[in-house]
Write a protein that holds these residues in place. Sequence first.
Motif, short mmCIF file in Angstrom:
data_model
loop_
_atom_site.label_atom_id
_atom_site.label_comp_id
_atom_site.label_asym_id
_atom_site.label_seq_id
_atom_site.Cartn_x
_atom_site.Cartn_y
_atom_site.Cartn_z
N SER A 7 2.38 6.47 -16.76
CA SER A 7 3.82 6.20 -16.85
C SER A 7 4.62 7.49 -16.95
CB SER A 7 4.11 5.31 -18.05
OG SER A 7 5.49 5.09 -18.20
N ARG A 8 4.12 8.45 -17.74
CA ARG A 8 4.84 9.72 -17.88
C ARG A 8 4.95 10.44 -16.54
NH1 ARG A 8 8.30 10.16 -19.83
NH2 ARG A 8 9.19 11.51 -18.29
N ILE A 9 3.85 10.45 -15.77
CA ILE A 9 3.86 11.09 -14.46
C ILE A 9 4.82 10.34 -13.52
CG2 ILE A 9 2.48 11.61 -12.42
CD1 ILE A 9 0.06 11.91 -14.36
N ALA A 10 4.78 9.02 -13.56
CA ALA A 10 5.58 8.20 -12.65
C ALA A 10 7.07 8.34 -12.91
CB ALA A 10 5.16 6.74 -12.75
N HIS A 11 7.46 8.77 -14.10
CA HIS A 11 8.89 8.90 -14.42
C HIS A 11 9.40 10.33 -14.30
CE1 HIS A 11 8.35 4.86 -16.35
NE2 HIS A 11 9.53 4.71 -15.77
N ARG A 12 8.65 11.20 -13.67
CA ARG A 12 9.08 12.60 -13.55
C ARG A 12 10.38 12.73 -12.76
NH1 ARG A 12 4.39 16.38 -11.40
NH2 ARG A 12 4.50 14.87 -9.71
N VAL A 60 17.13 8.96 -33.74
CA VAL A 60 15.67 8.86 -33.88
C VAL A 60 15.15 8.00 -32.74
CG1 VAL A 60 13.76 7.98 -35.28
CG2 VAL A 60 15.73 9.10 -36.39
N GLY A 61 14.08 8.46 -32.11
CA GLY A 61 13.42 7.69 -31.08
C GLY A 61 12.00 7.36 -31.51
N VAL A 62 11.54 6.16 -31.18
CA VAL A 62 10.21 5.70 -31.58
C VAL A 62 9.48 5.17 -30.35
CG1 VAL A 62 8.90 4.17 -33.10
CG2 VAL A 62 11.16 5.00 -33.82
N ASP A 63 8.24 5.60 -30.17
CA ASP A 63 7.45 5.09 -29.05
C ASP A 63 5.97 5.26 -29.37
OD1 ASP A 63 8.27 4.30 -25.97
OD2 ASP A 63 6.22 5.07 -26.12
N VAL A 64 5.16 4.39 -28.77
CA VAL A 64 3.72 4.40 -29.01
C VAL A 64 2.98 5.38 -28.11
CG1 VAL A 64 3.12 2.57 -27.38
CG2 VAL A 64 1.79 2.84 -29.49
N SER A 65 3.66 5.94 -27.11
CA SER A 65 3.02 6.81 -26.12
C SER A 65 3.06 8.27 -26.55
CB SER A 65 3.71 6.66 -24.76
OG SER A 65 3.29 7.66 -23.87
N GLU A 66 1.90 8.86 -26.76
CA GLU A 66 1.85 10.27 -27.13
C GLU A 66 2.42 11.18 -26.04
OE1 GLU A 66 -1.75 11.79 -28.76
OE2 GLU A 66 -2.22 9.94 -29.83
N PRO A 67 2.08 10.98 -24.74
CA PRO A 67 2.67 11.84 -23.71
C PRO A 67 4.19 11.72 -23.65
CG PRO A 67 0.74 10.70 -22.85
CD PRO A 67 1.04 10.08 -24.18
N ALA A 68 4.71 10.52 -23.84
CA ALA A 68 6.16 10.34 -23.80
C ALA A 68 6.84 11.04 -24.96
CB ALA A 68 6.50 8.84 -23.80
N ILE A 69 6.29 10.90 -26.15
CA ILE A 69 6.88 11.55 -27.33
C ILE A 69 6.80 13.06 -27.21
CG2 ILE A 69 6.55 11.94 -29.80
CD1 ILE A 69 8.03 9.38 -29.21
N ALA A 70 5.70 13.58 -26.70
CA ALA A 70 5.58 15.03 -26.51
C ALA A 70 6.64 15.52 -25.53
CB ALA A 70 4.18 15.38 -26.00
N HIS A 71 6.84 14.77 -24.45
CA HIS A 71 7.87 15.12 -23.46
C HIS A 71 9.26 15.08 -24.10
CE1 HIS A 71 10.00 15.14 -19.58
NE2 HIS A 71 10.76 14.20 -20.12
#
Length: 239
Positions: A7-12, A60-71
């Motif tokens: 998902s992170r790649i697809a939303h670049r 504040v933003g909350v999400d379960v995706s580590e790649p998304a949060i890192a981004h």
Amino acid sequence: MDRHRISRIAHREHPIAAPLSDEAVTHVLDGLGGTFLDLGCGGGEWLLRALERSPGARGVGVDVSEPAIAHARAQGERRGLAGRLAFELGDASGHRSPEPVDVVLAVGVTHVFGGLAPTIAAAGEHLAAGGHLVVGEGIWDGTLTPWAAENLGPLLSLAETVEVALAAGWRVVRAHVSSRAELDAYEWAWTGSLTGWALDQEPGPDREQALEVAREHLRGWLRNYRDDFGFVTLVLRRG
């Protein structure tokens, strides 16, 4: 690769993880300020743009995706917003705010809460009196096909979606129904970003998986839901 990295790649190329143009996002966020909570924030783009538009705002933003949060954290630093926001790794449905906020964002995340009505109810618990809830949801124009029911969830029509909010005691103060151009742009960007990334990789499992996911997503969209799927973003207040 797990689905979060895909998902992170697809939303670049389409950082707003929903079928809205930049102009539409600006329209939805117009006049919103104060304190924000983004439930299921993904890469954080909604929250980042909200704070860029409102210099005194915090969020504040909350999400379960580590790649998304890192981004999201990296983008906050790059755009000079890190002092006014925080991103937390966790399940949005289990988040508890220490105090009420002025705006809750819940765009494209109703599956996390078990549907539109539960999402509105859960998000509303975080809001201060007079606050705004921004909720984005897929809608269906016509009879829901078996494929769509199985793969996209229990989608309602536009009128039925709005009625869910009204029945729960909310009023619509602003809305945006995504155009066909916005919907197409989002899907082409999703599949194209993933495909382009894969083609730039050396042969291997990740490359083949990404190409397969992009190919199947493209086929599913064009064959099964392009003509009938829509998306509405509602700005709600209690009343």
